[in-house]
Design a protein around this motif. Structure first.
Motif, PDB file in Angstrom:
ATOM      1  N   LEU A  51       4.909 -40.378  85.373  1.00  0.00           N
ATOM      2  CA  LEU A  51       3.635 -40.342  86.088  1.00  0.00           C
ATOM      3  C   LEU A  51       2.575 -39.605  85.279  1.00  0.00           C
ATOM      4  CD1 LEU A  51       2.353 -41.181  88.801  1.00  0.00           C
ATOM      5  CD2 LEU A  51       2.962 -38.920  89.670  1.00  0.00           C
ATOM      6  N   LEU A  52       2.937 -38.451  84.693  1.00  0.00           N
ATOM      7  CA  LEU A  52       1.977 -37.697  83.886  1.00  0.00           C
ATOM      8  C   LEU A  52       1.616 -38.449  82.606  1.00  0.00           C
ATOM      9  CD1 LEU A  52       3.361 -34.052  84.251  1.00  0.00           C
ATOM     10  CD2 LEU A  52       1.367 -35.057  85.376  1.00  0.00           C
ATOM     11  N   SER A  53       2.581 -39.159  82.033  1.00  0.00           N
ATOM     12  CA  SER A  53       2.289 -39.940  80.825  1.00  0.00           C
ATOM     13  C   SER A  53       1.294 -41.053  81.119  1.00  0.00           C
ATOM     14  CB  SER A  53       3.576 -40.519  80.253  1.00  0.00           C
ATOM     15  OG  SER A  53       4.491 -39.490  79.917  1.00  0.00           O
ATOM     16  N   MET A  54       1.465 -41.708  82.246  1.00  0.00           N
ATOM     17  CA  MET A  54       0.511 -42.752  82.617  1.00  0.00           C
ATOM     18  C   MET A  54      -0.868 -42.162  82.877  1.00  0.00           C
ATOM     19  SD  MET A  54       2.839 -45.141  85.119  1.00  0.00           S
ATOM     20  CE  MET A  54       1.431 -46.206  85.459  1.00  0.00           C
ATOM     21  N   GLY A  55      -0.921 -40.993  83.526  1.00  0.00           N
ATOM     22  CA  GLY A  55      -2.205 -40.334  83.749  1.00  0.00           C
ATOM     23  C   GLY A  55      -2.890 -39.955  82.443  1.00  0.00           C
ATOM     24  N   ALA A  56      -2.111 -39.412  81.486  1.00  0.00           N
ATOM     25  CA  ALA A  56      -2.688 -39.050  80.190  1.00  0.00           C
ATOM     26  C   ALA A  56      -3.161 -40.278  79.426  1.00  0.00           C
ATOM     27  CB  ALA A  56      -1.654 -38.278  79.367  1.00  0.00           C
ATOM     28  N   LEU A  57      -2.407 -41.374  79.506  1.00  0.00           N
ATOM     29  CA  LEU A  57      -2.808 -42.606  78.817  1.00  0.00           C
ATOM     30  C   LEU A  57      -4.103 -43.157  79.397  1.00  0.00           C
ATOM     31  CD1 LEU A  57      -2.136 -44.775  76.735  1.00  0.00           C
ATOM     32  CD2 LEU A  57      -0.789 -45.946  78.494  1.00  0.00           C
ATOM     33  N   PHE A 252      -9.021 -30.316  75.465  1.00  0.00           N
ATOM     34  CA  PHE A 252      -7.706 -30.046  76.050  1.00  0.00           C
ATOM     35  C   PHE A 252      -7.822 -29.614  77.514  1.00  0.00           C
ATOM     36  CE2 PHE A 252      -6.896 -29.509  71.495  1.00  0.00           C
ATOM     37  CZ  PHE A 252      -5.799 -30.344  71.345  1.00  0.00           C
ATOM     38  N   THR A 253      -8.861 -28.873  77.861  1.00  0.00           N
ATOM     39  CA  THR A 253      -9.042 -28.498  79.263  1.00  0.00           C
ATOM     40  C   THR A 253      -9.291 -29.728  80.125  1.00  0.00           C
ATOM     41  OG1 THR A 253      -9.978 -26.370  78.560  1.00  0.00           O
ATOM     42  CG2 THR A 253     -10.391 -27.066  80.826  1.00  0.00           C
ATOM     43  N   GLY A 258      -7.851 -33.766  83.914  1.00  0.00           N
ATOM     44  CA  GLY A 258      -7.985 -35.208  84.094  1.00  0.00           C
ATOM     45  C   GLY A 258      -6.641 -35.879  84.311  1.00  0.00           C
ATOM     46  N   THR A 259      -5.614 -35.439  83.588  1.00  0.00           N
ATOM     47  CA  THR A 259      -4.283 -36.006  83.774  1.00  0.00           C
ATOM     48  C   THR A 259      -3.743 -35.705  85.163  1.00  0.00           C
ATOM     49  OG1 THR A 259      -3.835 -35.779  81.395  1.00  0.00           O
ATOM     50  CG2 THR A 259      -1.942 -36.034  82.866  1.00  0.00           C
ATOM     51  N   LEU A 260      -3.947 -34.482  85.652  1.00  0.00           N
ATOM     52  CA  LEU A 260      -3.489 -34.136  86.998  1.00  0.00           C
ATOM     53  C   LEU A 260      -4.195 -34.971  88.060  1.00  0.00           C
ATOM     54  CD1 LEU A 260      -3.155 -30.237  86.865  1.00  0.00           C
ATOM     55  CD2 LEU A 260      -1.364 -31.957  86.688  1.00  0.00           C
ATOM     56  N   VAL A 261      -5.514 -35.110  87.934  1.00  0.00           N
ATOM     57  CA  VAL A 261      -6.268 -35.870  88.934  1.00  0.00           C
ATOM     58  C   VAL A 261      -5.846 -37.340  88.933  1.00  0.00           C
ATOM     59  CG1 VAL A 261      -8.567 -36.665  89.570  1.00  0.00           C
ATOM     60  CG2 VAL A 261      -8.228 -34.290  88.933  1.00  0.00           C
ATOM     61  N   LEU A 266      -2.798 -42.025  91.107  1.00  0.00           N
ATOM     62  CA  LEU A 266      -1.764 -43.049  90.942  1.00  0.00           C
ATOM     63  C   LEU A 266      -0.668 -42.907  91.991  1.00  0.00           C
ATOM     64  CD1 LEU A 266      -1.337 -43.143  87.047  1.00  0.00           C
ATOM     65  CD2 LEU A 266      -2.367 -44.892  88.499  1.00  0.00           C
ATOM     66  N   LEU A 267      -0.257 -41.670  92.267  1.00  0.00           N
ATOM     67  CA  LEU A 267       0.783 -41.455  93.265  1.00  0.00           C
ATOM     68  C   LEU A 267       0.318 -41.896  94.650  1.00  0.00           C
ATOM     69  CD1 LEU A 267       3.584 -40.364  93.909  1.00  0.00           C
ATOM     70  CD2 LEU A 267       2.562 -38.089  94.185  1.00  0.00           C
ATOM     71  N   ALA A 268      -0.931 -41.564  95.005  1.00  0.00           N
ATOM     72  CA  ALA A 268      -1.460 -41.990  96.302  1.00  0.00           C
ATOM     73  C   ALA A 268      -1.561 -43.512  96.381  1.00  0.00           C
ATOM     74  CB  ALA A 268      -2.830 -41.346  96.528  1.00  0.00           C
ATOM     75  N   PHE A 269      -1.994 -44.142  95.290  1.00  0.00           N
ATOM     76  CA  PHE A 269      -2.072 -45.603  95.279  1.00  0.00           C
ATOM     77  C   PHE A 269      -0.683 -46.233  95.386  1.00  0.00           C
ATOM     78  CE2 PHE A 269      -1.887 -49.559  92.803  1.00  0.00           C
ATOM     79  CZ  PHE A 269      -2.778 -50.334  93.536  1.00  0.00           C
TER      80      PHE A 269
END
Length: 318
Positions: A51-57, A252-253, A258-261, A266-269
């Motif tokens: 999930l975090l990898s998809m958010g970062a991508l 980096f900040t 941004g990755t967390l948001v 994505l999780l809610a969707f």
């Protein structure tokens, strides 16, 4: 009467070879136990990692679309001085022209990446054109003191996109400070590790709107040809505002938050899509086990009260 003798239980003798064998087996099992623990840990956090990898991508793709790959270019400026020494002593201007298109071809040949002009055309973007000088701290430059820099930039059709002038002056040093600096840096200067020079930078032209094809060429002139110059450069810089400024300068900040948001979105969707398609809620394995245990406890407590099992039944539930 004689007292009965107490039977003393004798412990069996432990063979040292067996103890060494057990210890050796325990030591040999440590890597296997660590491997199994690592696999369980990876399996537990694999969903979170995906999930975090998809958010970062997704954040990286947004960053590529919004922020230009390169925000600045710097090209050398070679001034053309008057041919006659009398004209140079008289302080006539020195001029130079820079062909950005030719310089970018040299950058491509050297493997460097230039500015992407189309990606900088978003609203709020502006462009700064400045000049940098590397000047020796000589008596001639001190006599020149303040000089003017004039810059004109042109588009591909040869039309003037912007022009401007700025005054530049070397930083003042008293003779005592100059002497102390020379003494303090005498060894590095003898070893050619440093020189008595000053680097001066100034922004001459600020463009709010600029051609999509970019700037094609520029002319630079200084008001006094007596000025001694080690190196001179013309600098072109994108000025970012809003989110793009923070995304570039606080990379980096913004990547972390941004990755967390994006991961939470994505999780809610995903929960909404599973509920809409299959009529059930999306739960993880841990949530399912926790829910089943809670349901068993509730059903066990109800059965105990209905059958009149008393406190023992209630205790058996917990």
């Amino acid at each position: 009467p004689s007292r009965p003798r107490r039977m003393i239980k004798q412990e069996p003798e432990v063979d040292p070879a067996d103890a060494i064998s057990d210890w050796f087996q325990t030591v040999m099992m440590w890597p296997l136990q660590f491997l199994m623990f690592s696999l369980r840990l990876i399996g537990r956090f694999s969903k979170l990692a995906v999930l975090l990898s998809m958010g970062a991508l997704i954040y990286h793709q947004i960053y590529v679309c919004l922020v230009p790959p390169s925000l600045s270019e710097s090209h050398a400026v070679n001034f053309v001085y008057p041919a006659e020494s009398d004209q140079r002593k008289g302080g006539l201007p020195a001029n130079a022209s820079v062909d950005f298109a030719f310089q970018r071809q040299l950058m491509v040949r050297e493997g460097r990446r230039g500015m992407d002009w189309s990606s900088g055309q978003n609203s709020g973007s502006s462009l700064d054109v400045g000049v940098s000088f590397v000047l020796p701290e000589s008596d001639v430059n001190r006599d020149v003191s303040t000089f003017m820099v004039h810059v004109e930039v042109f588009d591909k059709q040869g039309k003037i996109s912007g022009r401007g002038s700025r005054s530049v002056v070397m930083r003042h040093k008293s003779w005592l400070l100059q002497l102390m600096t020379t003494v303090a840096w005498s060894i590095p200067m003898l070893l050619h590790l440093t020189e008595e020079q000053q680097t001066l930078k100034t922004t001459v032209v600020q463009l709010v709107s600029f051609p999509t094809s970019g700037l094609h060429s520029a002319t630079v002139s200084i008001s006094d040809s007596r000025l001694q110059v080690y190196n001179a450069y013309i600098d072109i810089t994108f000025v970012l505002v809003g989110f793009r400024y923070y995304m570039y300068h606080w990379y980096f900040t913004c990547l972390f938050f941004g990755t967390l948001v994006i991961s939470n979105i994505l999780l809610a969707f995903l929960r909404w899509a599973v509920r809409r398609l299959f009529g059930t809620d999306f739960v993880t394995e841990e949530d399912a086990m926790r829910r089943d245990s809670r349901d068993r406890r509730r059903s066990g407590g109800v059965d105990g009260r209905e059958t009149g099992g008393g406190p023992e039944a209630s205790m058996g539930v917990f």
